[in-house]
Scaffold this active site. Structure first.
Site: not given
Ligand code: SF4
Length: 751
Positions: A95-96, A645, A643, A160, A448
Site C-alpha cells: 500500500d505504501h 529502526r 524510532s 506500521d 498526520r
Molecule cells: S496512516 Fe500510514 S498506513 Fe494509513 S494511509 Fe497513511 S501512510 Fe498509509
C-alpha cells in the site's frame, strides 16, 4: 479464505481461566487491556503484578502485519532464521509505494511496473513462508486487517505506526519495527514496557456533523502529541457502545498521533455486527460465548479513577466537529472557532486541495457520510471549488460503495478517485501545483499533518478533519466556512445551506468484492523460489553475520566519538535513503552520517587511522573492513533514541563495527544491537568518555568469561603509548549472551 478461526478458538479457549487467575493474583477487577496483555504473557514470564510504565515484559502476539515498505527488511531477516514457515499467522500489504497522480487505474499500473522487483520479492517470500499477501490495489494495511483479521481479545504487532486501528475490534494492536516482526514470525517472544492506562469514558451520542473522528481530534487536543507515550487508551462507557466498529477503528488509529502504545474498545454489539457483515459470523459467535472476558470488568468502568492512571470524560452529545492543525495533529479547533484561528494566525484561508480516505477514515460509513454531502451538493447545483480526492481504504470498500452508487456523487462534485493505497497520506503524491513557493492550505481526513508529510512542501499548511467536514470545505473552497452555520452560493446564485451528513454503518446488501487482491501462500513453500535479481539496487539477500571468534577483542579502531544527541535518525537517516531499506549494503552508506564528531564538531567527517585523513564515516569504516580491522563507536547519553529502526543496528554490524560504548542507551536500540550480535556497553564511570582519544586502538577484555552483571574491561591504547583501563557495564542476560556468541539472535534460531 483469510481469518484463522482455529487459531482464534485456541486463544479463546484458554482465556477465561487465565483471566480468573490474574484477577486472583492481582486481587482486583481488571481493565480490558490487562486481560488481553496478561493472557498473552510469554510462557517464561511470571504471573505477577507488573509495574506500569517501568517493567519490561515478554508477550506472545497472535498475529503479525507488515506493510510493503517495512516488510522488505523484516522478511530479509526472517529468511535468516531458517524456518520453513512463520510461527504465527502473518500478512504483507502493498500500500505504501503507489504514487497518487492521475487517478486509481493509471497510478496502479505505473506502480506495478516501477516497484516490480519489490512486489515480486514480497510476493514470492510470502508464498514460500506461509504469509498471506495482499497485492497492490487490494487496500491499505489497517483497513484490510480490520475487515479480515482483527479479532476481539487478540494481540497483534504490525510494522506500521497505525496498527492500533485494530483496537476498533477490541484487539491490542501495536506498531513496531521490522526486527520485532521478524522475531515474532521466527517464534521469539516480543518485549514491551508494561503500559500505563488511560481510561476515556464516553457518554451521550454523536449527532449531526460530529463523528468518531472528532472524538480523537478532541482527545489529541487534550493529551497532545506526547500525552499517550507508553500508555494504552481504553475507551468505555455508554457512548462507546453507540459508535460503529469502524468509527472505533478511526479513534484507535489516530491514537498513534498522541504517541499512545495503542488504543482499544471493549467488545460490544457494534463489533459483532461488523464481524457478521464482513463474513465472520462464526467469529462473532465465538466472541459472544466469552464476551465478559472481552470487556473490562464492570467494577472498573463504574469506578475508573481507581483502576486507570488517568481518566478523561467526553460527552458525545455535546461534541463539536473539530479541525486540527496546521503542522501538528494536536492543535485542536472546534469548528466554531476555526475561522477566527485562520484569520488570527494568517494561515492561508483558500483551500487548494481537500482529500478524504486513508486508513483512518475510509470505511463504508465514512464514505457514505461524505457521499451524502456530495449528493446534496449535486442536487443543489454546487461543485467543489478545491481539488478533491477520495482514497478508499480497500478494494472491498471501493467495490461496495461503487455498487451502492456512492462514487457517482463524488464524480459529479468534481472528485478524483485514487488507488486503494496510502498515496498522499505518506507523501506519495504528485501534487499539481502551479507555485510551490506560495503559502497554501490543504485539508485531509488522514491522521498526520506534520510539515512536508503530504506533498514534501514546507509551505503547505495541512489540516485534519472528518471526511464530511473535508467534503463541505471542498465545496466552499475556503477554510473559514462553517457548514453548521454558514451558507454557500450555487451556480444559479442561490444560497444553499448544506444538510447534515447521513451515514450508513454497514451495507444493507453486505460487502462485496470481485478481485480482493489476496494471494494465498503456497501449499508447499519449499518448492517456491524467492524472486530477486542479484544486481538489484533496492533488494539484497542477507548473509548471516559471523559468530564471535571466541577471544577478547583487540586493537579496535575508534570510528567516531559521537557528541550529544545521536538518535536512530543520526545513525541511519531516512528521506532519500528509504528506497534502499531492502538493501543493507546500499543503505549502509548513510551510517552515522548525522552524528557529530566530538573531535572536530563536524558531521560525517572522521579521521581514518590508516592514513590520517578525514573522510565520511561509512567510507572510513569500509576502509577498516577492507583491512579486516574491527572498530568501535563511542557515544553520549541516550544513544539510539527515536524510532525503532533496525537499520541503525544492522548497518554498523554489517560494516564491521564490533562495539558501541556509550554513556547510556535508548533501550530499544540497545536491544536491537544485541539481537544483531553487537556488543552494547556503557561506561561504568561516565566521565571515562573524556578519556577516549581520536587515535585510540581499543581492546575489550573479559569476553571469554562473559556473564550477566559482570563488568568488562576496556583498554584505551593511546597514540603516545600510554593507556587507560576503564570498566564497562552491560545488560546482557544469559540468552542475549548466547545471541552475541552466535553472531546474532537469528543465527541462534537457525542453529
Ligand atoms: S496512516 Fe500510514 S498506513 Fe494509513 S494511509 Fe497513511 S501512510 Fe498509509
Amino acid at each position: 479464505m483469510t481469518f484463522d478461526i482455529d487459531m482464534i478458538r485456541k486463544v479463546y479457549s484458554g482465556m477465561p481461566e487465565k483471566i480468573e487467575k490474574v484477577r486472583k493474583t492481582l486481587g482486583r477487577p481488571l481493565t480490558l487491556t490487562e486481560k488481553i496483555l496478561y493472557s498473552h504473557l510469554d510462557k517464561t514470564m511470571q504471573l505477577t503484578s507488573y509495574k506500569r510504565g517501568s517493567d519490561y515484559v515478554d508477550f506472545q502476539p497472535d498475529r503479525v502485519a507488515m506493510q510493503d515498505a517495512t516488510a522488505q527488511m523484516a522478511l530479509l531477516q526472517f529468511m535468516q532464521a531458517g524456518r520453513p514457515k512463520v510461527a504465527v499467522p502473518s500478512t504483507v500489504h502493498c500500500d505504501h509505494l503507489i504514487l497518487a497522480d492521475a487517478g486509481a487505474k493509471k497510478d496502479l499500473e505505473t506502480a506495478v511496473v516501477k516497484n516490480k522487483e519489490v512486489y515480486d520479492f514480497l510476493s514470492s517470500v510470502s508464498s514460500k513462508y506461509g504469509i498471506g499477501f495482499w497485492k497492490p490495489g487490494a487496500g491499505i494495511i489497517h483497513q484490510v486487517i480490520l475487515e479480515n483479521y482483527a479479532f476481539p481479545g487478540g494481540m497483534m504487532i504490525g510494522t506500521d505506526s497505525h496498527t492500533p486501528n485494530a483496537g476498533g475490534l477490541g484487539m491490542v494492536a501495536i506498531g513496531v519495527g521490522g526486527a520485532d516482526a521478524c522475531d515474532v514470525m521466527a517464534g521469539l517472544p516480543w518485549e514491551l514496557k508494561f503500559p500505563q492506562l488511560i481510561g476515556v469514558k464516553l457518554t451521550g451520542k454523536l449527532n449531526g456533523w460530529a463523528s468518531a473522528k472528532d472524538v480523537i481530534l478532541k482527545v489529541a487536543g487534550i493529551l497532545t502529541v506526547k500525552g499517550g507515550t507508553d500508555r494504552i487508551l481504553e475507551y468505555f462507557g455508554p457512548g462507546a457502545e453507540t459508535i460503529s466498529a469502524t468509527g472505533k477503528g478511526t479513534i484507535c488509529n489516530m491514537g498513534a498521533e498522541i504517541g499512545a502504545t495503542t488504543s482499544i474498545f471493549s467488545y460490544d454489539g457494534k463489533m459483532g455486527e461488523y464481524l457478521a457483515s464482513t463474513g465472520r459470523k462464526e467469529l462473532a459467535a465465538e466472541a459472544d460465548k466469552i464476551k465478559e472476558q472481552l470487556r473490562g470488568d464492570k467494577e472498573v468502568y463504574e469506578n475508573p479513577a481507581k483502576y486507570f492512571d488517568q481518566v478523561i470524560e467526553i460527552n458525545l452529545s455535546e461534541l463539536e466537529p473539530h479541525v486540527n492543525g496546521p503542522y501538528t495533529p494536536d492543535l485542536a479547533w472546534p469548528i466554531s472557532k476555526f475561522a477566527q484561528a485562520i484569520k488570527d494566525n494568517g494561515w492561508p484561508a483558500e483551500l487548494e486541495v481537500a482529500l478524504i480516505g486513508s486508513c483512518t477514515n475510509s470505511s463504508y460509513e465514512d464514505i457514505s457520510r461524505a457521499a451524502s454531502i456530495a449528493k446534496f451538493a449535486a442536487e443543489h447545483n454546487l461543485k467543489a471549488k478545491s481539488e478533491y480526492t477520495i482514497t478508499p481504504g480497500s478494494e472491498q470498500v471501493r467495490f461496495t460503495v461503487e455498487r451502492d452508487g456512492y462514487l457517482q456523487w463524488f464524480d459529479r462534485m468534481g472528485g478524483v478517485i485514487l488507488a486503494n493505497a496510502c498515496g498522499p497520506c505518506i507523501g506519495q503524491w504528485a501534487r499539481h501545483t502551479k507555485d510551490p513557493a506560495k503559502k497554501n492550505s490543504v485539508i485531509t481526513s488522514f491522521n498526520r499533518n506534520f510539515a512536508k508529510r503530504n506533498d514534501g512542501n514546507p509551505n503547505t499548511h495541512a489540516f485534519v478533519a472528518s471526511s464530511e467536514i473535508v467534503t463541505a470545505l471542498a465545496l466552499a473552497g475556503s477554510l473559514t466556512f462553517n457548514p453548521l452555520t454558514d451558507e454557500l452560493v450555487n451556480d444559479k446564485g442561490e444560497k444553499v445551506k448544506l444538510a447534515e451528513p447521513i451515514g450508513i454503518e454497514l451495507p444493507s446488501k453486505g460487502f462485496e468484492v470481485k478481485e480482493s487482491g489476496y494471494q494465498e501462500p503456497a501449499a508447499n513453500g519449499s518448492e517456491v523460489k524467492v524472486i530477486g535479481a542479484p544486481d538489484s539496487q533496492r533488494l539484497q539477500l542477507l548473509a548471516p553475520f559471523a559468530p564471535w571468534e571466541g577471544t577478547d577483542l583487540k586493537g579496535l579502531k575508534l570510528l567516531i566519538k559521537a557528541k550529544g544527541k545521536c538518535t536512530t535518525d543520526h545513525i541511519s537517516m531516512a528521506g532519500p535513503w528509504l528506497k534502499f531499506r531492502g538493501h543493507l549494503d546500499n543503505i549502509s552508506n548513510n551510517m552515522l552520517i548525522g552524528a557529530i564528531n566530538f573531535f572536530n564538531g563536524k558531521t560525517d567527517s572522521v579521521k581514518n587511522q590508516l592514513d590520517g585523513k578525514y573522510d565520511s564515516v561509512p567510507k572510513v569504516q569500509r576502509a577498516y573492513k577492507a583491512a579486516h580491522l574491527g572498530s568501535i563507536v563511542v557515544g553520549d547519553e541516550n544513544y539510539g533514541e527515536g524510532s525503532s529502526r533496525e537499520h541503525a543496528a544492522m548497518e554498523p554490524r554489517f560494516l564491521g563495527v564490533r562495539v558501541i560504548l556509550v554513556k547510556s542507551f535508548a533501550r530499544i536500540h540497545e536491544t536491537n544491537l544485541k539481537k544483531q550480535g553487537m556488543l552494547a556497553l556503557t561506561f561504568a564511570n561516565k566521565a571515562d568518555y573524556d578519556k577516549v582519544q581520536e587515535d585510540d586502538a581499543i581492546d575489550v577484555a573479559g569476553l571469554t568469561s562473559f556473564k550477566p552483571s559482570v563488568q568488562l574491561a576496556v583498554i584505551l591504547n593511546h597514540k603516545d603509548g600510554s593507556r587507560d583501563e576503564i570498566k564497562a557495564n552491560h545488560s546482557y542476560n544469559e540468552q542475549q549472551i548466547k545471541w552475541f556468541k552466535a553472531g546474532g539472535a537469528l543465527n541462534l534460531i537457525r542453529s
